[in-house]
Scaffold this motif. Structure first.
Motif, PDB file in Angstrom:
ATOM      1  N   CYS A 113       0.781  -1.232   0.000  1.00  0.00           N
ATOM      2  CA  CYS A 113       0.000   0.000   0.000  1.00  0.00           C
ATOM      3  C   CYS A 113       0.815   1.284   0.000  1.00  0.00           C
ATOM      4  CB  CYS A 113      -0.947   0.013   1.199  1.00  0.00           C
ATOM      5  SG  CYS A 113      -2.168  -1.317   1.150  1.00  0.00           S
ATOM      6  N   ALA A 114       2.080   1.215   0.393  1.00  0.00           N
ATOM      7  CA  ALA A 114       2.889   2.430   0.485  1.00  0.00           C
ATOM      8  C   ALA A 114       3.022   3.109  -0.867  1.00  0.00           C
ATOM      9  CB  ALA A 114       4.262   2.096   1.048  1.00  0.00           C
ATOM     10  N   GLU A 115       3.183   2.333  -1.922  1.00  0.00           N
ATOM     11  CA  GLU A 115       3.356   2.892  -3.265  1.00  0.00           C
ATOM     12  C   GLU A 115       2.183   3.771  -3.677  1.00  0.00           C
ATOM     13  OE1 GLU A 115       3.632   1.300  -7.900  1.00  0.00           O
ATOM     14  OE2 GLU A 115       3.943  -0.106  -6.235  1.00  0.00           O
ATOM     15  N   TYR A 116       0.988   3.441  -3.167  1.00  0.00           N
ATOM     16  CA  TYR A 116      -0.210   4.189  -3.545  1.00  0.00           C
ATOM     17  C   TYR A 116      -0.670   5.140  -2.448  1.00  0.00           C
ATOM     18  CZ  TYR A 116      -0.608   1.274  -7.683  1.00  0.00           C
ATOM     19  OH  TYR A 116      -0.380   0.670  -8.891  1.00  0.00           O
ATOM     20  N   ASP A 117       0.149   5.316  -1.417  1.00  0.00           N
ATOM     21  CA  ASP A 117      -0.148   6.279  -0.360  1.00  0.00           C
ATOM     22  C   ASP A 117      -1.507   6.014   0.288  1.00  0.00           C
ATOM     23  OD1 ASP A 117       0.232   8.483   1.288  1.00  0.00           O
ATOM     24  OD2 ASP A 117      -0.649   9.888  -0.147  1.00  0.00           O
ATOM     25  N   HIS A 118      -1.773   4.763   0.593  1.00  0.00           N
ATOM     26  CA  HIS A 118      -3.044   4.409   1.233  1.00  0.00           C
ATOM     27  C   HIS A 118      -3.013   4.818   2.699  1.00  0.00           C
ATOM     28  CE1 HIS A 118      -4.118   1.103  -1.931  1.00  0.00           C
ATOM     29  NE2 HIS A 118      -4.179   2.336  -2.407  1.00  0.00           N
ATOM     30  N   GLU A 119      -3.576   5.970   2.991  1.00  0.00           N
ATOM     31  CA  GLU A 119      -3.580   6.494   4.344  1.00  0.00           C
ATOM     32  C   GLU A 119      -4.516   5.700   5.247  1.00  0.00           C
ATOM     33  OE1 GLU A 119      -2.094   9.234   7.173  1.00  0.00           O
ATOM     34  OE2 GLU A 119      -1.508   8.857   5.094  1.00  0.00           O
ATOM     35  N   HIS A 120      -5.668   5.291   4.675  1.00  0.00           N
ATOM     36  CA  HIS A 120      -6.652   4.506   5.428  1.00  0.00           C
ATOM     37  C   HIS A 120      -7.303   3.500   4.484  1.00  0.00           C
ATOM     38  CE1 HIS A 120      -6.307   7.267   8.796  1.00  0.00           C
ATOM     39  NE2 HIS A 120      -6.477   8.275   7.955  1.00  0.00           N
ATOM     40  N   ILE A 121      -7.632   2.322   4.999  1.00  0.00           N
ATOM     41  CA  ILE A 121      -8.307   1.302   4.188  1.00  0.00           C
ATOM     42  C   ILE A 121      -9.517   0.768   4.930  1.00  0.00           C
ATOM     43  CG2 ILE A 121      -6.174   0.637   2.995  1.00  0.00           C
ATOM     44  CD1 ILE A 121      -6.192  -1.940   4.738  1.00  0.00           C
ATOM     45  N   MET A 122     -10.496   0.299   4.167  1.00  0.00           N
ATOM     46  CA  MET A 122     -11.685  -0.339   4.739  1.00  0.00           C
ATOM     47  C   MET A 122     -12.148  -1.430   3.777  1.00  0.00           C
ATOM     48  SD  MET A 122     -15.206   1.385   6.271  1.00  0.00           S
ATOM     49  CE  MET A 122     -15.743   2.196   4.757  1.00  0.00           C
ATOM     50  N   THR A 123     -12.533  -2.562   4.322  1.00  0.00           N
ATOM     51  CA  THR A 123     -12.920  -3.725   3.515  1.00  0.00           C
ATOM     52  C   THR A 123     -14.246  -4.274   4.020  1.00  0.00           C
ATOM     53  OG1 THR A 123     -10.600  -4.299   3.126  1.00  0.00           O
ATOM     54  CG2 THR A 123     -12.224  -6.043   2.758  1.00  0.00           C
ATOM     55  N   GLY A 124     -15.095  -4.700   3.093  1.00  0.00           N
ATOM     56  CA  GLY A 124     -16.375  -5.294   3.450  1.00  0.00           C
ATOM     57  C   GLY A 124     -16.595  -6.619   2.745  1.00  0.00           C
TER      58      GLY A 124
END
Length: 238
Positions: free
Chosen positions: A107-118
């Motif tokens: 996720c670092a490459e895409y700068d994912h500051e926060h994630i959520m999964t359902g």
């Protein structure tokens, strides 16, 4: 951000195909959750990826996630265990997201500051997942958004189950043109009984059996007992 999810629910519910269902979700969902990256992953047996649609990341990211990230994704592990949506702050100690293996390796490459999964569920098991990510200086997902994702997942799961349900076989129209007594007579004919034997079995006269067979031949468009039995084969086997 939109206040009501009902238009999205309606779009999902009226999707005529699985492909249209995914398209309607992908086209409409970002406005409700304020995300910059999102996607839907559908699974086959043993949680193998069957198909996916993503926005904001490349196919190379999806491939890396499947090879490396899926096994170390703490949010996904929660979803798998509980069939409920989750975000990183729900399952990780505060401030540790960027030290996680998932963030470092995927996720670092895409700068994912926060994630959520359902979860997308069917027949008691996980058949897909919805993934959201926010980038840059954005707030974490809150309890209201977590509940809203759960509602979206419920609608997606229900619609997908309906689209995947095997079509019911068409009713045998021949059974509707014959009376219960006529079907009873046809079954005895199929067993090889004569008119006299059928009459004795059903406590009616031999002539009544003969007249009934004439009516049945006319309704079915046949002219012989063997032809009638062949035409009614499926009904007589029930």
């Amino acid at each position: 951000m939109a206040h009501s999810l009902h238009p999205l629910f309606q779009a999902i519910a009226t999707a005529p195909t699985e492909a249209a269902l995914c398209d309607r979700f992908m086209d409409g969902v970002s406005d409700y959750f304020g995300v910059q990256r999102w996607g839907i992953y559908l699974l086959e047996d043993e949680n193998r990826l069957a198909s996916f649609d993503v926005v904001g990341v490349s196919d190379a990211f999806v491939e890396r996630y499947e090879q490396i990230g899926r096994a170390v994704d703490p949010v996904l592990q929660y979803v798998l265990a509980n069939h409920a949506p989750a975000h990183e702050e729900l399952v990780l100690p505060t401030g540790t997201w960027k030290q996680s293996e998932l963030y470092q390796r995927c996720c670092a490459e895409y700068d994912h500051e926060h994630i959520m999964t359902g979860p997308v569920v069917g027949s008691g098991q996980l058949i897909g997942t919805i993934h959201f990510a926010r980038v840059g200086q954005t707030p974490a997902f809150n309890p209201h958004e977590l509940a809203s994702l759960g509602a979206v997942c419920s609608h997606l799961s229900a619609c997908l189950a309906g689209l995947r349900k095997p079509a019911s076989p068409p009713p045998n129209l021949l059974s509707h043109c014959l009376t219960p007594r006529e079907i009873q007579i046809a079954r005895l004919v199929a067993e090889g009984l004569t008119n006299a034997e059928i009459g004795a079995e059903l406590w009616i006269t031999q002539n009544s059996v003969k007249q009934a067979l004439k009516r049945m031949f006319r309704k079915l468009g046949v002219s012989a007992r063997t032809e009638m039995v062949a035409k009614l084969r499926d009904i007589l086997q029930e």
